[in-house]
Design a protein around this motif. Structure first.
Motif, PDB file in Angstrom:
ATOM      1  N   GLN A   1       0.328   3.669   4.124  1.00 51.12           N
ATOM      2  CA  GLN A   1      -1.132   3.045   4.445  1.00 51.12           C
ATOM      3  C   GLN A   1      -1.126   1.801   3.782  1.00 51.12           C
ATOM      4  N   LYS A   2      -1.762   0.805   4.435  1.00 50.43           N
ATOM      5  CA  LYS A   2      -1.953  -0.573   4.221  1.00 50.43           C
ATOM      6  C   LYS A   2      -3.463  -0.842   3.334  1.00 50.43           C
TER       7      LYS A   2
ATOM      8  N   ASP B   1      -5.869 -11.739   3.410  1.00 51.08           N
ATOM      9  CA  ASP B   1      -7.022 -11.317   2.678  1.00 51.08           C
ATOM     10  C   ASP B   1      -6.846 -11.807   1.388  1.00 51.08           C
ATOM     11  N   TYR B   2      -7.746 -12.191   0.484  1.00 50.65           N
ATOM     12  CA  TYR B   2      -7.544 -12.290  -0.847  1.00 50.65           C
ATOM     13  C   TYR B   2      -7.532 -11.059  -1.653  1.00 50.65           C
TER      14      TYR B   2
ATOM     15  N   GLY C   1      -3.756  -6.562  -9.868  1.00 56.47           N
ATOM     16  CA  GLY C   1      -3.816  -5.026 -10.023  1.00 56.47           C
ATOM     17  C   GLY C   1      -4.353  -4.287  -8.775  1.00 56.47           C
ATOM     18  N   GLU C   2      -4.798  -4.951  -7.864  1.00 58.55           N
ATOM     19  CA  GLU C   2      -5.310  -4.463  -6.718  1.00 58.55           C
ATOM     20  C   GLU C   2      -4.255  -3.861  -5.814  1.00 58.55           C
TER      21      GLU C   2
END
Length: 185
Positions: A87-88, A94-95, A99-100
């Motif tokens: 899954q993306k 995208d910004y 840690g995301e």
């Protein structure tokens, strides 16, 4: 009679040759140095140029230019052990914050390897528990045997005392006392 030959002006011709060769060399150097760089030139179609009378006012000029937009910094992500993307969570451009999560990866061979190693660890832990249980069983058996031997010794000592007392009174023969003494020792 001799004919007079007019002398040609060779000095002027030599000077012209030297000057023209210097001009050709200078032109060659200018071309090689890049002063006439073709990338600085832009060809414009004659139909796209508007010619009109000059008047006072705001200048509105537009120039269509094709170009490439490139990011300042590009970071490539790589998976060490391989696998596939399940899954993306973010899309290109995208910004993101530190840690995301970007994507969820899965690797079936790695999962199988981990499960196999967990099974090996569990097997070794079971072997260790079995060994500990065997050692505890052996310890308890030895303790029971020791208690039984101590009980037999105390019975034999009591029987020896009784037999000694009975032999002094002449109620049992000496052989019975010797037999009890041999069992005690």
């Amino acid at each position: 009679m001799d004919k007079i030959v007019k002398r040609k002006n060779t000095r002027k011709i030599g000077l012209i040759l030297i000057v023209s060769s210097l001009l050709v060399a200078a032109l060659y150097i200018v071309i090689l140095s890049g002063s006439f760089d073709k990338s600085r030139l832009q060809k414009v179609a004659k139909s796209s140029i508007t010619i009109s009378t000059a008047r006072e006012g705001f200048v509105e000029a537009s120039l269509n230019v094709r170009g490439k937009i490139a990011p300042q910094k590009t970071i490539y992500l790589d998976s060490v052990s391989g696998g596939r993307v399940e899954q993306k969570f973010v899309e290109r451009g995208d910004y993101v914050k530190k840690g995301e999560p970007l994507a969820q990866l899965s690797n079936t061979s790695l999962q199988l390897d981990v499960m196999s190693r967990e099974a090996q660890v569990t097997e070794q832990l079971n072997f260790l528990r079995n060994t500990q249980m065997t050692m505890e069983t052996n310890r308890l058996n030895l303790k029971r045997d020791l208690l039984e031997i101590e009980l037999q010794i105390s019975h034999l000592e009591r029987k020896y005392k009784q037999s000694t007392h009975l032999m002094e009174q002449g109620l049992i023969p000496q052989e019975t006392l010797d037999e009890v003494r041999e069992n005690l020792v």
